[in-house]
Design a protein around this motif. Structure first.
Motif, short mmCIF file in Angstrom:
data_model
loop_
_atom_site.label_atom_id
_atom_site.label_comp_id
_atom_site.label_asym_id
_atom_site.label_seq_id
_atom_site.Cartn_x
_atom_site.Cartn_y
_atom_site.Cartn_z
N UNK A 153 4.84 11.53 15.24
CA UNK A 153 5.96 11.56 14.31
C UNK A 153 6.82 12.79 14.64
N UNK A 188 1.43 12.24 0.54
CA UNK A 188 0.95 13.29 1.43
C UNK A 188 1.66 14.58 1.01
N UNK A 205 3.64 4.72 18.77
CA UNK A 205 2.26 4.52 18.33
C UNK A 205 1.48 3.79 19.41
N UNK A 264 -4.17 7.32 -1.77
CA UNK A 264 -3.65 5.99 -1.42
C UNK A 264 -3.79 5.09 -2.64
N UNK A 286 -1.76 1.30 19.58
CA UNK A 286 -2.71 0.49 18.83
C UNK A 286 -3.77 -0.08 19.77
N UNK A 346 -5.91 2.90 4.89
CA UNK A 346 -5.27 3.22 6.16
C UNK A 346 -4.56 4.56 6.00
N UNK A 399 1.20 5.73 -0.56
CA UNK A 399 0.50 6.98 -0.32
C UNK A 399 1.36 8.16 -0.76
N UNK A 453 -0.55 8.15 16.81
CA UNK A 453 0.86 8.17 16.46
C UNK A 453 1.47 9.53 16.79
N UNK A 479 1.74 -3.40 8.42
CA UNK A 479 0.62 -3.39 9.37
C UNK A 479 0.79 -2.44 10.55
N UNK A 480 -0.16 -1.53 10.59
CA UNK A 480 -0.38 -0.54 11.63
C UNK A 480 0.63 0.60 11.62
N UNK A 481 1.50 0.67 10.67
CA UNK A 481 2.45 1.76 10.62
C UNK A 481 2.65 2.24 9.20
N UNK A 482 2.66 3.54 9.02
CA UNK A 482 3.00 4.13 7.73
C UNK A 482 4.40 4.70 7.83
N UNK A 483 5.24 4.33 6.87
CA UNK A 483 6.63 4.79 6.83
C UNK A 483 6.77 5.85 5.75
N UNK A 484 7.38 6.95 6.11
CA UNK A 484 7.49 8.08 5.20
C UNK A 484 8.90 8.20 4.64
N UNK A 485 8.97 8.71 3.40
CA UNK A 485 10.24 9.10 2.85
C UNK A 485 10.64 10.47 3.36
N UNK A 486 11.78 10.94 2.88
CA UNK A 486 12.30 12.22 3.37
C UNK A 486 11.69 13.42 2.67
N UNK A 516 5.43 14.04 0.45
CA UNK A 516 5.93 12.83 1.09
C UNK A 516 5.30 11.60 0.48
N UNK A 522 12.60 14.09 6.74
CA UNK A 522 11.25 13.57 6.61
C UNK A 522 10.62 13.27 7.95
N UNK A 523 9.53 12.55 7.91
CA UNK A 523 8.77 12.21 9.11
C UNK A 523 9.24 10.86 9.65
N UNK A 572 3.04 1.25 3.61
CA UNK A 572 2.35 0.73 4.79
C UNK A 572 2.77 -0.70 5.10
N UNK A 628 -3.22 14.32 3.60
CA UNK A 628 -3.35 13.14 2.77
C UNK A 628 -3.75 13.54 1.35
N UNK A 647 -5.27 -0.37 2.28
CA UNK A 647 -5.42 0.70 1.30
C UNK A 647 -6.17 1.89 1.82
N UNK A 696 0.86 -1.18 0.00
CA UNK A 696 0.00 0.00 0.00
C UNK A 696 0.89 1.23 0.00
#
Lengths: 111, 117
Positions: B36, A35, B49, A48, B51, B103, A33, B34, A97-104, A91, B43-44, A95, A45, B101, A31
């Protein structure tokens, strides 16, 4: 640690020009995204993407924006005809599970 | 729809002092929460977090946050800050009933923590 990578880190473009921002998400994530963060404002946002199609988009993501995953590794955001108000940090994220990781981020300046 | 309010746009503190960055959220459904951090020109990065389970969550760099459902808050704390903690801190919420998707995160406006010597 695996990470989301984005290019370019900074781009200056003239109003009306097309811009493509590129991202390589973390390899086993499914998944993705985009932003946006306008200077001094909150992170918002945009869109997605899952299974090669948009799953949700915000009001910001109008017809000027498009996304695609052209080759199974890159994930791109295209702005067809940039406006001054598109100036922002963009950005990419992926994804797990349960965490979204962002680029710089890619800092876009429209002049 | 969800929203996040970070009550302080800027928090200046002295090195080694404790700090609390406040975050309140609004949601009609159950949420994940969360924090960040965004260091200058970076970046972030996920700090921590919530849950489910224990309402006190510990994260990286000595930060912790406590989920308070009745007060719809998720305040971030650190007992003793360093100059290197100077950064923008963002609280974010997502709908815990969605996944993958759909999320997506809703962010607060951020709190700029400035640690002075």
């Amino acid at each position: 640690e695996p990470e989301v990578t984005q290019t370019p880190s900074h781009q200056v473009t003239q109003m009306g020009q097309e811009v493509i921002l590129r991202c390589v998400p973390i390899s086993n994530h499914l998944y993705f995204y985009w932003y946006r963060q306008i200077l001094g404002q909150k992170v918002e946002f945009l869109v997605s993407f899952y299974n090669n199609e948009i799953s949700e988009k915000s009001e910001i993501f109008d017809d000027q924006f498009s996304v695609e995953r052209p080759d199974g590794s890159n994930f791109t955001l295209k702005i067809r005809s940039t406006k001054l108000e598109d100036s922002a940090m963009y950005f990419c994220a992926s994804y797990s599970p349960y965490t979204i990781y962002f680029g710089e981020g890619s800092w876009l300046t429209v002049v | 729809a969800q929203s996040v309010t970070q009550l302080d746009s800027q928090v200046p503190v002295f090195e080694e002092a404790p700090v609390e960055l406040r975050c309140n959220y609004s949601s009609s459904v159950s949420v994940y929460l969360f924090w960040y951090v965004q260091y200058p020109n970076q970046g972030l990065q996920l700090l921590l977090k919530y849950l489910s389970g224990s309402t006190l969550v510990k994260g990286i760099n000595g930060f912790e946050a406590e989920f308070n459902k009745s007060q719809t808050s998720f305040h971030l704390r650190k007992p003793s800050v360093h100059i290197s903690d100077t950064a923008e801190y963002f609280c974010a919420v997502s709908d815990s009933s969605s996944g993958g998707s759909n999320y997506k995160l809703t962010f607060g406006k951020g709190t700029l923590l400035t640690v002075n010597p």
